[in-house]
Design a protein around this motif. Structure first.
Motif, PDB file in Angstrom:
ATOM      1  N   ASN A 121       0.798  -1.230   0.000  1.00 52.97           N
ATOM      2  CA  ASN A 121       0.000   0.000   0.000  1.00 52.97           C
ATOM      3  C   ASN A 121       0.826   1.274   0.000  1.00 52.97           C
ATOM      4  OD1 ASN A 121      -2.397  -1.505   0.101  1.00 52.97           O
ATOM      5  ND2 ASN A 121      -2.371  -1.577   2.341  1.00 52.97           N
ATOM      6  N   ASN A 122       2.059   1.214   0.507  1.00 55.56           N
ATOM      7  CA  ASN A 122       2.776   2.462   0.769  1.00 55.56           C
ATOM      8  C   ASN A 122       4.166   2.563   0.148  1.00 55.56           C
ATOM      9  OD1 ASN A 122       0.686   3.514   2.557  1.00 55.56           O
ATOM     10  ND2 ASN A 122       1.359   1.941   4.012  1.00 55.56           N
ATOM     11  N   SER A 123       4.729   1.463  -0.314  1.00 55.34           N
ATOM     12  CA  SER A 123       6.100   1.527  -0.831  1.00 55.34           C
ATOM     13  C   SER A 123       6.118   1.987  -2.278  1.00 55.34           C
ATOM     14  CB  SER A 123       6.764   0.151  -0.715  1.00 55.34           C
ATOM     15  OG  SER A 123       6.417  -0.672  -1.819  1.00 55.34           O
ATOM     16  N   PRO A 124       7.288   2.378  -2.791  1.00 55.46           N
ATOM     17  CA  PRO A 124       7.399   2.740  -4.204  1.00 55.46           C
ATOM     18  C   PRO A 124       7.446   1.532  -5.139  1.00 55.46           C
ATOM     19  CG  PRO A 124       9.531   2.957  -3.134  1.00 55.46           C
ATOM     20  CD  PRO A 124       8.539   2.630  -2.050  1.00 55.46           C
ATOM     21  N   HIS A 125       7.489   0.325  -4.576  1.00 50.20           N
ATOM     22  CA  HIS A 125       7.572  -0.869  -5.413  1.00 50.20           C
ATOM     23  C   HIS A 125       6.221  -1.164  -6.041  1.00 50.20           C
ATOM     24  CE1 HIS A 125      11.636  -1.574  -4.086  1.00 50.20           C
ATOM     25  NE2 HIS A 125      11.228  -1.308  -2.861  1.00 50.20           N
ATOM     26  N   ALA A 126       6.257  -1.743  -7.239  1.00 53.68           N
ATOM     27  CA  ALA A 126       5.017  -1.877  -8.003  1.00 53.68           C
ATOM     28  C   ALA A 126       5.112  -3.043  -8.975  1.00 53.68           C
ATOM     29  CB  ALA A 126       4.730  -0.571  -8.760  1.00 53.68           C
ATOM     30  N   TRP A 127       3.992  -3.335  -9.558  1.00 55.23           N
ATOM     31  CA  TRP A 127       3.852  -4.429 -10.516  1.00 55.23           C
ATOM     32  C   TRP A 127       4.569  -4.092 -11.825  1.00 55.23           C
ATOM     33  CZ3 TRP A 127       2.517  -9.258 -10.087  1.00 55.23           C
ATOM     34  CH2 TRP A 127       2.102  -9.978 -11.201  1.00 55.23           C
ATOM     35  N   VAL A 128       5.316  -5.053 -12.343  1.00 57.29           N
ATOM     36  CA  VAL A 128       5.929  -4.942 -13.669  1.00 57.29           C
ATOM     37  C   VAL A 128       5.175  -5.898 -14.585  1.00 57.29           C
ATOM     38  CG1 VAL A 128       8.025  -5.325 -15.011  1.00 57.29           C
ATOM     39  CG2 VAL A 128       8.169  -4.266 -12.745  1.00 57.29           C
TER      40      VAL A 128
END
Length: 501
Positions: free
Chosen positions: A252-259
């Motif tokens: 919900n809060n990190s800069p990591h995301a789906w590729v």
């Protein structure tokens, strides 16, 4: 973008710790001594880079001790005398195995380097509080990571919270697994508070607070796995809700995301992409600080067919992908071609039908020599965080639903080109993780964590063992490796060997 945390060999004498050499002695890394080091903040930065440098063996180690031990690889060599053969074959004589000893030695070298930074960190030298906190946070994150690696391989291990002399190390026994975990959790909780949420510029790739949270979630899941009746890494505790809280925070809060493109996660020109939460950073440029893994997983007969590949590569013969793993991929699954090289024709026109891992291989960018493949190795991915969330929910973590589990698994499947499923179970999730993370060194640990390693391996062994070198079945003691023989002989009675070896 290239790169990186420099994999410096620190110019300091790291005295003291710990069973890293055959006689519990630590050789100097240079002629300089700690008396005239640690005099400037820059020297502390160099020292923490030395603690990161002990991550360099992780990719090959995970291939040797996890992938080769699991149902992903059938690793019996033609002669049966390669170092990985007894690992593959579940020999109970592997206390003398170089690969088993190296995992112990290299992790304790990393711990010693982290401890040296922590012991010497002085506000009068590193006057900037933010820099000092970040140095402490990185050292504690790395120390926790090295101890987590140790406890998963060996179970009980000695705890060194500071640098000690060789004589003092001879009085420190192996600590019970719960105490090792308490130490790991304490370090990671400190790291979460001390580390930044992100780094910029040349510091990208260092440990962040998000990496510490992801590792702590994996620790909670691992020690919550069912017990096997041995002093191994699973304790049967119920910490799925703690894991779920951490995982939701990252999602919900990190800069990591789906590729959205599976292949791009591992692309040489897309390192440190949003899927990567923490990885082993490698250098390129002929410095001998690149990755050896792509060549180590492959075979010379393949590399000889590819122009401009430095030769010889590390591996000399196949550790072939198991038929069971090959057959587990659905026909439409795009991950198979990214992960596995299935067959080729060698320089002499011979058709090779056996398969090997190619996930980290880019024939167009082999580096300067066989020690210099310019590709990082992921230790924790955002996809892993999502799937660990599904695991925590299925195992009773409070606040999740079956629909969330199905949605996560179907995201992963859609990226792989597969149709959605419903009512995902733990067994279905474990199989999906196998296909997603094949070649990334997670399989053995996940079989253990899910409580499936004995049943899965005992079903697999008689089907795959073409050369008849494996046992008919494995036993609970095989969940952990033996304590290296070199550690048992430094002082009689200091360590007791793990059961079964």
């Amino acid at each position: 973008m290239m790169k990186k945390i420099p994999l410096y060999i620190c110019s300091l004498l790291l005295v003291g710790l710990v069973s890293c050499e055959d006689e519990l002695e630590q050789a100097p890394l240079s002629e300089a001594s700690t008396a005239n080091f640690y005099r400037t903040p820059a020297e502390f930065e160099q020292a923490i880079n030395g603690a990161y440098a002990q991550l360099r063996p992780f990719p090959d180690r995970y291939y040797d001790l996890s992938e080769t031990r699991s149902d992903n690889i059938y690793g019996s060599s033609s002669t049966g005398v390669r170092p990985w053969d007894p690992i593959n074959d579940f020999a109970n004589t592997i206390a003398n195995n170089d690969l088993v000893a190296a995992a112990w030695n290299q992790n304790y070298n990393g711990i010693m380097r982290a401890n040296t930074v922590l012991d010497r960190l002085d506000p009068s030298v590193v006057t900037d509080e933010t820099q000092r906190n970040r140095l402490e946070g990185q050292a504690k994150f790395l120390r926790a990571l090295y101890y987590f690696d140790l406890v998963r391989w060996y179970g009980k291990v000695p705890i060194y919270s500071s640098v000690v002399s060789p004589a003092a190390a001879l009085e420190i026994p192996r600590s019970p697994v719960p105490e090792v975990y308490e130490f790991i959790v304490s370090d990671l909780n400190s790291a979460i508070e001390l580390l930044p949420q992100n780094w910029t510029g040349t510091n990208v790739g260092r440990a962040t607070s998000w990496a510490a949270k992801a590792l702590l979630a994996r620790v909670h899941l691992t020690r919550s796995g069912p017990e096997y009746g041995v002093e191994g890494p699973t304790l049967g505790v119920n910490e799925f809700s703690q894991a779920l809280t951490l995982l939701n925070d990252i999602i919900n809060n990190s800069p990591h995301a789906w590729v959205s493109d599976y292949a791009r996660i591992f692309a040489y020109d897309n390192e440190n992409n949003p899927d990567i939460i923490f990885d082993v950073q490698f250098q390129s440029g002929g410095l001998g600080l690149g990755s050896t893994l792509p060549g180590y997983m492959g075979v010379s007969s393949y590399f000889n067919t590819v122009p401009n590949i430095p030769s010889p590569q590390s591996s000399v013969e196949f550790r072939e992908i198991s038929d069971d793993l090959l057959n587990a991929y659905e026909e439409e699954d795009v991950r198979k071609a990214v992960t596995i090289q299935q067959g080729f024709t060698d320089d002499f026109g011979n058709v090779e039908t056996r398969a090997f891992y190619r996930k980290f291989l880019n024939e167009a960018d082999p580096g300067v020599d066989r020690f210099d493949w310019p590709i990082n190795f992921p230790l924790i991915r955002y996809t892993d965080v999502l799937m660990m969330k599904a695991e925590a929910i299925l195992r009773g973590g409070a606040g999740g639903s079956q629909q969330e589990v199905d949605d996560i698994v179907n995201m992963v499947r859609a990226r792989a080109g597969l149709e959605p499923v419903s009512g995902v179970t733990l067994d279905m999730l474990l199989e999906e993780r196998r296909l997603e993370f094949a070649g990334e060194g997670l399989r053995w640990h996940e079989l253990v964590r899910f409580g499936k390693v004995i049943d899965k391996m005992n079903d697999w062994l008689p089907q795959e063992d073409e050369l008849n070198r494996m046992p008919d079945s494995i036993e609970p003691y095989n969940v952990v490796y033996p304590i290296p023989f070199t550690q048992l002989i430094v002082k009689e009675g200091l360590y007791q060997q793990n059961t079964g070896y």
